[in-house]
Scaffold this motif. Structure first.
Motif, PDB file in Angstrom:
ATOM      1  N   ASP A 230      -0.756   4.909  -1.417  1.00 60.05           N
ATOM      2  CA  ASP A 230      -2.108   4.993  -0.478  1.00 60.05           C
ATOM      3  C   ASP A 230      -1.842   5.454   0.929  1.00 60.05           C
ATOM      4  O   ASP A 230      -2.746   6.151   1.430  1.00 60.05           O
ATOM      5  CB  ASP A 230      -2.584   3.392  -0.358  1.00 60.05           C
ATOM      6  CG  ASP A 230      -3.160   3.029  -1.494  1.00 60.05           C
ATOM      7  OD1 ASP A 230      -3.349   3.731  -2.464  1.00 60.05           O
ATOM      8  OD2 ASP A 230      -3.436   1.821  -1.781  1.00 60.05           O
TER       9      ASP A 230
ATOM     10  N   ALA B 175       0.765  -1.086   0.095  1.00 65.31           N
ATOM     11  CA  ALA B 175       0.004  -0.118   0.050  1.00 65.31           C
ATOM     12  C   ALA B 175       0.723   1.319  -0.016  1.00 65.31           C
ATOM     13  O   ALA B 175       0.527   2.328  -0.649  1.00 65.31           O
ATOM     14  CB  ALA B 175      -0.868  -0.070   1.105  1.00 65.31           C
TER      15      ALA B 175
ATOM     16  N   ALA C 277      -6.692   7.256   6.124  1.00 64.19           N
ATOM     17  CA  ALA C 277      -6.252   6.176   5.048  1.00 64.19           C
ATOM     18  C   ALA C 277      -5.752   4.945   5.905  1.00 64.19           C
ATOM     19  O   ALA C 277      -5.627   3.834   5.416  1.00 64.19           O
ATOM     20  CB  ALA C 277      -5.251   6.600   4.222  1.00 64.19           C
TER      21      ALA C 277
END
Length: 404
Positions: free
Chosen positions: A159, A154, A319
């Motif tokens: 992200d 990720a 996130a």
């Protein structure tokens, strides 16, 4: 949501209050006045509900910039406050994560205490009855390592920059869990050592980390990131580690941003950066970030700004919460939330790392660490085990034959 208001202080048992942050000179003469317990299914904003409940019971925390003092001889002393990670995520607009393994434990608890003229005595439940069974992990070391690899993927996609992953374990017990949980406060470096109990649940904390405090008119947070064994070599390695320092500074920046949302313009500062301190047999890096509260800042807005804590979520926070919800197999329960004391002119909440909880049948512990691109999966698994080891060992103290 439930509220409990006894007819009078004397209707409740008198015993010493062991809540982290409670005024030391008042602990032997406090009695519970009222209690609020909230779960996500109850709806509403837990931060706002906490502030409203405190105001209704004589603890006004609607303007933390306004000076106020604690009256040790007055009626109301202050209140214990516990806010889970799930409640903090709910208030911040993030996902709550996997279901909690301790459903008996509310997501928010506020307990108002008043002074009483009748001194209380500490409880000494029979420790000889205590028996602890074998620990059962919620994920295997391989599954934990796979989650670390997933976070690194990720990060490579852009992200997130960092995610804190937390594992869980539980064990059956027989006897009264409260003495075992109270022993956690004796662990070296347990700045927020203490307990909080309710019907069918109990929390024991040995946390060294300040989530948020109001100290001499300034808001203070002390994020901890970076761990090594408490040896001379470990001390040198932690100070020299570029990976640990980068991870730490990332969270310090996140905490600065969190405080800036509720601070007077230009008042946020880093008072101490990457100071190495000891907790049990581990070195940990800690920084101190402070700010002057904005005029009119209430407790609810402060809780929404800092919960869940940045050092146990990651960056960006929302996130990171998405990654946590997708990767952790069970909820964080009592861990990685807030526990401490609030009162007139005072907020002192610890981050519930190094924390255990009991329900009617099992003890629960959690441990984890921050994952960055430079993380090694095997090393992260070992670090989490090292953080949990002192807590598990102390909980097993004085046990007899384990239950089957």
């Amino acid at each position: 949501m439930s509220e409990d208001e006894p007819d009078g202080v004397e209707a409740l048992p008198q015993r010493m209050i062991d809540v982290p942050g409670a005024p030391a000179d008042c602990r032997e003469r406090l009695a519970e006045r009222a209690r609020l317990q909230w779960r996500t299914a109850d709806g509403g904003d837990p931060a706002a509900l906490a502030q409203e409940f405190l105001t209704a019971h004589g603890i006004a925390l609607d303007d933390l910039a306004r000076p106020a003092t604690h009256d040790p001889h007055g009626g109301v002393c202050g209140a214990a406050l516990y806010l889970s990670t799930a409640a903090g995520a709910h208030a911040a607009g993030g996902p709550p994560g996997a279901p909690t393994p301790v459903p008996a434990l509310p997501e928010l608890v506020v307990v108002v205490y008043g002074h009483t003229d009748r001194p209380s005595a500490p409880e000494h439940p029979a420790a000889s009855r205590w028996r602890l069974g074998d620990w059962r992990e919620s994920w295997t070391p391989a599954q934990h390592a796979d989650a670390v690899t997933a976070v690194r993927a990720a990060i490579s996609r852009g992200d997130v920059y960092q995610v804190n992953l937390v594992g869980h374990a539980s064990a059956p017990y027989a006897g009264d869990p409260r003495p075992a949980l109270a022993r956690l406060a004796a662990l070296p470096g347990a700045r927020y050592g203490g307990t909080l109990t309710g019907a069918g649940w109990a929390i024991g904390c040995a946390s060294p980390e300040t989530l948020i405090a109001l100290d001499h008119g300034r808001l203070v947070t002390r994020p901890i990131k970076g761990t090594r064994p408490a040896t001379p070599a470990g001390h040198r390695e932690l100070l020299a580690s570029a990976k640990e320092r980068a991870e730490h500074v990332m969270i310090v920046d996140l905490e600065r941003n969190d405080l800036a949302r509720v601070a007077r313009t230009g008042s946020v500062r880093v008072d101490e950066l990457f100071a190495v301190r000891r907790w049990c047999d581990l070195w940990q890096a800690e920084s101190t970030v402070s700010a002057a509260p904005a005029h009119g800042l209430g407790l609810a807005a402060l809780l929404r700004a800092v919960c869940p804590g940045g050092s146990v979520t990651g960056a960006p926070k929302l996130a990171a919460l998405e990654q946590i919800a997708a990767l952790e197999p069970v909820g964080r329960g009592a861990s990685m939330g807030a526990l401490g004391w609030v009162g007139p002119g005072r907020v002192d909440l610890g981050l519930t790392i190094r924390t255990a909880a009991a329900d009617a049948q099992r003890l629960h512990v959690w441990a984890g660490g921050g994952i960055t691109w430079g993380s090694d999966p095997a090393a992260e698994v070992a670090e989490a085990a090292a953080k949990a080891a002192p807590v598990r060992a102390l909980l097993a103290t004085a046990q007899q034959r384990p239950p089957r």
